[in-house]
Write a protein that holds these residues in place. Structure first.
Motif, mmCIF file in Angstrom:
data_model
loop_
_atom_site.group_PDB
_atom_site.id
_atom_site.type_symbol
_atom_site.label_atom_id
_atom_site.label_comp_id
_atom_site.label_asym_id
_atom_site.label_seq_id
_atom_site.Cartn_x
_atom_site.Cartn_y
_atom_site.Cartn_z
ATOM 1 N N GLU A 142 9.754 -6.181 -18.700
ATOM 2 C CA GLU A 142 10.156 -5.270 -17.569
ATOM 3 C C GLU A 142 9.471 -3.605 -17.862
ATOM 4 O O GLU A 142 9.166 -2.967 -17.192
ATOM 5 C CB GLU A 142 11.642 -4.882 -17.764
ATOM 6 N N ALA A 143 9.483 -3.379 -19.409
ATOM 7 C CA ALA A 143 8.873 -2.169 -19.808
ATOM 8 C C ALA A 143 7.416 -2.061 -19.627
ATOM 9 O O ALA A 143 6.740 -1.215 -19.893
ATOM 10 C CB ALA A 143 9.236 -1.692 -21.412
ATOM 11 N N LYS A 159 23.990 0.797 -8.522
ATOM 12 C CA LYS A 159 23.452 -0.173 -9.285
ATOM 13 C C LYS A 159 24.065 -0.061 -10.636
ATOM 14 O O LYS A 159 24.194 1.153 -11.266
ATOM 15 C CB LYS A 159 21.971 -0.092 -9.180
ATOM 16 N N GLY A 160 24.304 -1.061 -11.319
ATOM 17 C CA GLY A 160 24.661 -0.981 -12.828
ATOM 18 C C GLY A 160 26.373 -0.543 -12.804
ATOM 19 O O GLY A 160 26.950 -0.375 -13.925
ATOM 20 N N TYR A 161 27.031 -0.787 -11.594
ATOM 21 C CA TYR A 161 28.384 -0.462 -11.600
ATOM 22 C C TYR A 161 29.156 -1.429 -12.611
ATOM 23 O O TYR A 161 29.028 -2.570 -12.588
ATOM 24 C CB TYR A 161 28.984 -0.420 -10.312
ATOM 25 N N SER A 195 28.480 3.824 -13.762
ATOM 26 C CA SER A 195 27.128 2.890 -13.808
ATOM 27 C C SER A 195 26.384 3.432 -15.050
ATOM 28 O O SER A 195 25.181 2.954 -15.042
ATOM 29 C CB SER A 195 26.596 3.121 -12.574
ATOM 30 N N ALA A 196 26.701 4.268 -15.844
ATOM 31 C CA ALA A 196 26.057 4.766 -16.915
ATOM 32 C C ALA A 196 26.067 3.655 -17.977
ATOM 33 O O ALA A 196 27.036 2.809 -18.169
ATOM 34 C CB ALA A 196 26.825 6.031 -17.683
ATOM 35 N N ASN A 225 13.191 6.865 -12.977
ATOM 36 C CA ASN A 225 13.568 8.124 -11.947
ATOM 37 C C ASN A 225 14.961 8.502 -12.050
ATOM 38 O O ASN A 225 15.432 9.207 -11.406
ATOM 39 C CB ASN A 225 13.444 7.303 -10.509
ATOM 40 N N MET A 226 15.771 8.019 -13.053
ATOM 41 C CA MET A 226 16.964 8.300 -13.472
ATOM 42 C C MET A 226 17.180 9.387 -14.250
ATOM 43 O O MET A 226 16.202 9.504 -15.324
ATOM 44 C CB MET A 226 17.744 7.075 -13.851
ATOM 45 N N GLY A 251 23.390 9.412 -2.555
ATOM 46 C CA GLY A 251 22.266 10.015 -2.692
ATOM 47 C C GLY A 251 21.921 10.314 -3.943
ATOM 48 O O GLY A 251 22.201 9.507 -4.670
ATOM 49 N N ASP A 252 21.159 11.188 -4.345
ATOM 50 C CA ASP A 252 20.970 11.364 -5.737
ATOM 51 C C ASP A 252 21.827 12.273 -6.225
ATOM 52 O O ASP A 252 22.085 13.401 -6.490
ATOM 53 C CB ASP A 252 19.733 12.291 -5.729
ATOM 54 N N SER A 253 22.967 11.491 -6.672
ATOM 55 C CA SER A 253 24.270 12.108 -6.988
ATOM 56 C C SER A 253 24.384 12.133 -8.673
ATOM 57 O O SER A 253 25.334 12.428 -8.953
ATOM 58 C CB SER A 253 25.792 11.066 -6.687
ATOM 59 N N ASP A 311 12.958 2.252 -22.538
ATOM 60 C CA ASP A 311 12.014 1.341 -21.878
ATOM 61 C C ASP A 311 12.298 1.440 -20.465
ATOM 62 O O ASP A 311 13.415 1.481 -20.023
ATOM 63 C CB ASP A 311 12.519 0.009 -22.185
ATOM 64 N N PRO A 312 11.349 1.862 -19.423
ATOM 65 C CA PRO A 312 11.266 2.024 -18.173
ATOM 66 C C PRO A 312 11.690 1.059 -17.455
ATOM 67 O O PRO A 312 10.587 0.491 -16.597
ATOM 68 C CB PRO A 312 10.248 2.809 -18.102
ATOM 69 N N HIS A 313 12.696 0.210 -17.252
ATOM 70 C CA HIS A 313 12.887 -0.976 -16.638
ATOM 71 C C HIS A 313 13.801 -0.649 -15.468
ATOM 72 O O HIS A 313 14.627 0.369 -15.625
ATOM 73 C CB HIS A 313 13.343 -2.133 -17.418
ATOM 74 N N ASP A 314 13.773 -1.192 -14.306
ATOM 75 C CA ASP A 314 14.561 -1.380 -13.153
ATOM 76 C C ASP A 314 14.653 0.260 -12.723
ATOM 77 O O ASP A 314 15.867 0.558 -12.401
ATOM 78 C CB ASP A 314 15.945 -1.836 -13.695
ATOM 79 N N GLY A 315 13.530 0.950 -12.747
ATOM 80 C CA GLY A 315 13.670 2.294 -12.116
ATOM 81 C C GLY A 315 14.304 3.134 -12.820
ATOM 82 O O GLY A 315 14.713 4.191 -12.466
ATOM 83 N N HIS A 316 14.438 2.805 -14.129
ATOM 84 C CA HIS A 316 15.095 3.996 -14.957
ATOM 85 C C HIS A 316 14.156 5.416 -15.086
ATOM 86 O O HIS A 316 14.771 6.374 -15.192
ATOM 87 C CB HIS A 316 15.319 3.682 -16.416
ATOM 88 N N ASN A 368 18.397 1.425 -7.492
ATOM 89 C CA ASN A 368 18.925 3.034 -7.581
ATOM 90 C C ASN A 368 18.727 3.855 -6.467
ATOM 91 O O ASN A 368 17.534 3.682 -5.734
ATOM 92 C CB ASN A 368 18.381 3.585 -8.948
ATOM 93 N N SER A 369 19.446 4.937 -6.190
ATOM 94 C CA SER A 369 19.224 5.449 -5.028
ATOM 95 C C SER A 369 17.947 6.330 -5.068
ATOM 96 O O SER A 369 17.428 6.581 -3.863
ATOM 97 C CB SER A 369 20.415 6.413 -4.628
ATOM 98 N N VAL A 370 17.473 6.546 -6.098
ATOM 99 C CA VAL A 370 16.239 7.411 -6.265
ATOM 100 C C VAL A 370 14.781 6.690 -6.250
ATOM 101 O O VAL A 370 13.902 7.138 -6.483
ATOM 102 C CB VAL A 370 16.288 8.505 -7.582
ATOM 103 N N THR A 419 25.198 8.145 -14.769
ATOM 104 C CA THR A 419 26.422 8.809 -15.298
ATOM 105 C C THR A 419 27.729 7.976 -14.731
ATOM 106 O O THR A 419 27.476 7.072 -13.808
ATOM 107 C CB THR A 419 26.757 10.280 -14.712
ATOM 108 N N MET A 438 18.290 7.835 3.110
ATOM 109 C CA MET A 438 19.809 7.635 3.055
ATOM 110 C C MET A 438 19.945 6.051 3.508
ATOM 111 O O MET A 438 20.248 5.066 2.850
ATOM 112 C CB MET A 438 20.523 8.251 3.631
#
Lengths: 508, 208
Positions: free
Chosen positions: A482-483, A193-195, B86-87, B111-112, B24-26, B104-109, A313-315, B83, A1
């Protein structure tokens, strides 16, 4: 966190400081010129105090002087000390962060010129309404201009200028600037992120309001704001949302509001802010449909708000390491001495404060030099120097446009090299380098168009179309890079190269 | 200066920053924030020659006595990342001859949490014709067409596009749309022929 919060803070704080440093120094310099060279009477005259042109003067000076929403804080403080009317202070304080010659030029090539002109006029409307209300209906005690003697001629006058700049950077102005920075960084960390990527489409009737709700703490330089506005036009996003982002995002910030509240009272500033928000939102809705660009296919999303939200991203794993690395890269790519000058002047300010306790600088500045005056010496009054300084600053910003937006031959020479690096990096799977070069050449392609516009007065539609195709291919390549998709990256690198050559032909 | 006020306002950014601690992981299963599909361009011709050819085909199909061609159906895979506000979504066309690209796994996707939705997108002849007329300048800019030809194509396609959107109501039924189109049949034929001429002239010059 904690690493989620700290990683966001470290990157966004670095970006904000690097972006704002030079504008803050310029703002302090302008305030020092007002204080040491012009004096209260001349400052009031420049801003048309007591005349019907005062609000217009505030707006015009705001359009011409190159400061941001943080750099404007020392200037408005000095204007207040000089006794400039509060309506004019508001007009200047809100306009200066929105436009300057460089950002206007940039915006003209990104959007329909009529749209930029309309935005400027709408901004004028907002500051006029606010200025009038603030002046006529908000009752405050009249402020008496500070009585201050001007420093004597020669080196003392120059030194007094630096004295003022550095003292300002270690005084109350710094406090308000820090509040502004903290507001922007705090907002970034609180927005995931992405908001708002998908929430500001043209068909979303609430888009201007949604942007208005989060925009105020945002810090943005005029150039960055204009590039984002242009991007929203090009992606067919909500024009109303673009306008509220400009006025409430780039124009206002918590630091400026804090100063207004500290000077005029919290109730008045709450009213002020409500009026600012309502006027901006109202105008946003009024211009949303008429200014919507024709022939644009809505992109379905915008990246205009990405820099104002959390970068990770938080994760995501290794956020702190990534933040450290990206902050360093940002510093290396964007720091051209502004931050070092700022820190140097702050150090000088602390030194002055220490020495001030034992040596009266203010009195010393008033004492004429004892050395004999040569017949060749010209005595230029302080106010003349002040006017020359201000005009010089405006002229410098116009000149800087020609430097920042070089002619097409010079730009194409650089772009040849960057394009080759970009394409090679994509083909050799050097993903980091490819991403970096893609960003860089995308920016150069926009500056290429601005350079042509600056020198020719217009950019041919054919040239713009080729440049647009090139940037779209770059965007596709960016996604593939990026991919880390080797096959697609290689294919797209050829397309990017072809698009670049076609674009280059049209600009020769 | 009211220091109490200044420090009170200074708390605001601290509060904002603290809000970040609650993220967190919301991510949880939820719906995409977007309803319906945005404007997609899977039916955009890949080259100016194909665009020119397609314009001719569409015009011929509309003015002939045969039934209107069936709408072209595209199967779209929508991948929704995250979701709430930010979705965002990525759209991929499913084709029979190509394995659908995954995300395409960009920007940490990676993990989402993601959701997938499938859509069938039908593009009728009228929509396709209007869209291609609108896209012509852009498609032409992606080719080696010279400036003079491009200016001509832009002018002609803009005229064609304007005629089409002012005449055809896409909300009405097919018969009505066809009837509207037939009223401007001659004008659109002239414009399409001119566009095709410009393109073929340019291609010929390039080959020489």
């Amino acid at each position: 966190m904690m690493d989620y919060v700290l990683s966001g803070i470290s990157l966004r704080l670095t970006e904000t400081i690097v972006n704002s440093a030079v504008w803050i120094v310029i703002g302090c310099f302008i305030a020092a010129v007002f204080q040491r060279m012009l004096g209260p009477e001349k400052v009031c005259r420049i801003f048309g105090n007591g005349t019907r042109w005062s609000l217009l003067s505030g707006w015009l000076m705001g359009m011409l002087l190159p400061v941001c929403s943080l750099g404007v804080i020392p200037v408005v403080r000095e204007m207040h000390r000089a006794g400039v009317s509060r309506g004019t202070i508001v007009a200047f304080g809100l306009t200066a962060p929105l436009f300057n010659p460089m950002s206007i030029l940039y915006g003209l090539t990104l959007s329909d010129p009529l749209a930029i002109l309309s935005f400027s006029l709408c901004a004028l409307a907002v500051v006029t309404v606010l200025g009038l209300v603030w002046e006529r209906f908000v009752k405050v005690e009249a402020v008496e201009a500070e009585v201050r003697s001007m420093p004597t001629y020669g080196i003392k006058r120059v030194l007094s200028l630096f004295h003022s700049v550095s003292i300002d950077l270690t005084g109350p102005s710094l406090l308000f600037i820090l509040i502004g920075i903290a507001g922007s960084v705090g907002l970034a960390v609180s927005l995931e992120k992405g908001y708002l990527q998908n929430q500001v489409e043209h068909d979303n009737v609430y888009a201007p309001v949604m942007v208005a709700l989060i925009a105020t703490p945002i810090y943005s330089t005029p150039l960055l704001a204009m590039s984002q506005i242009g991007g929203m036009f090009q992606h067919g996003n909500s024009i109303g949302a673009a306008f509220t982002l400009l006025v409430l995002g780039a124009g206002a910030n918590l630091g400026l509001l804090a100063w207004l509240g500290a000077t005029y009272g919290i109730r008045r500033v709450i009213l002020f802010y409500l009026l600012l928000a309502l006027t901006s939102i109202g105008l946003a809705y009024a211009i949303d449909k008429p200014l919507y660009p024709k022939g644009v296919t809505p992109a379905g999303h915008t990246h205009a708000f990405d820099v104002y939200t959390h970068p990770y991203n938080s994760v995501q794993t290794n956020k702190m390491e990534l933040a450290r690395k990206q902050a360093t890269e940002f510093w290396n790519a964007n720091e051209f001495g502004g931050t070092k000058i700022l820190l140097g002047l702050m150090a000088l300010g602390f030194l002055f404060r220490i020495v001030d306790s034992s040596f009266d600088f203010e009195s010393w500045y008033l004492v004429e030099p004892a050395a004999a005056v040569s017949k060749m010496d010209l005595f230029i009054p302080g106010w003349a120097l002040g006017v020359i300084s201000v005009v010089g600053l405006i002229a410098s910003s116009v000149f800087a446009c020609y430097l920042y937006y070089p002619d097409s031959q010079q730009m194409l020479y650089d772009m040849d090299i960057i394009n080759a690096d970009c394409v090679t990096a994509a083909r050799t799977e050097d993903w980091e380098a490819a991403e970096k070069w893609i960003r860089y050449i995308d920016d150069l392609s926009r500056r290429l168009e601005v350079g042509v516009f600056l020198r020719n007065g217009s950019v041919d539609e054919f040239q713009s179309a080729k440049a647009k195709v090139f940037r779209e291919k770059l965007d596709d390549l960016k996604h593939a890079v990026e991919a880390k998709d080797s096959t697609t990256s290689k294919e797209l690198s050829f397309e990017v190269d072809k698009a670049y050559r076609r674009m280059k032909e049209t600009f020769r | 200066m009211n220091l109490k006020l200044v420090f009170s306002l200074a708390i605001i950014p601290v509060v904002l920053a603290m809000l970040g601690c609650n993220f967190g992981d919301s991510v949880s299963d939820g719906e995409s924030s977007k309803v319906g599909l945005p404007k997609l361009d899977f039916h955009r011709p890949k080259s100016i020659e194909l665009a020119s050819q397609r314009l001719g085909e569409l015009h011929t199909s509309l003015v002939s006595d045969s039934d209107l061609p069936k709408p072209r159906r595209f199967t779209i895979k929508e991948v929704i990342h995250g979701t709430g506000a930010s979705a965002h979504s990525h759209y991929y066309r499913i084709t029979d001859d190509k394995e659908t690209s995954l995300d395409d796994p960009h920007d940490g996707h990676d993990n989402m949490k993601s959701q997938i939705r499938m859509h069938d997108l039908d593009i009728d002849v009228f929509t396709e014709l209007i869209d291609i007329a609108h896209w012509m300048p852009k498609i032409a800019a992606e080719s080696d067409i010279d400036k003079v030809t491009w200016d001509q194509i832009k002018k002609l396609s803009a005229e064609l596009h304007q005629k089409l959107i002012s005449q055809i109501d896409l909300e009405s039924n097919d018969d009505s749309k066809r009837e509207s189109y037939l009223k401007i049949e001659n004008e659109t034929e002239i414009l399409i022929t001119k566009i095709q001429f410009e393109i073929s002239k340019s291609v010929q010059t390039k080959n020489e």
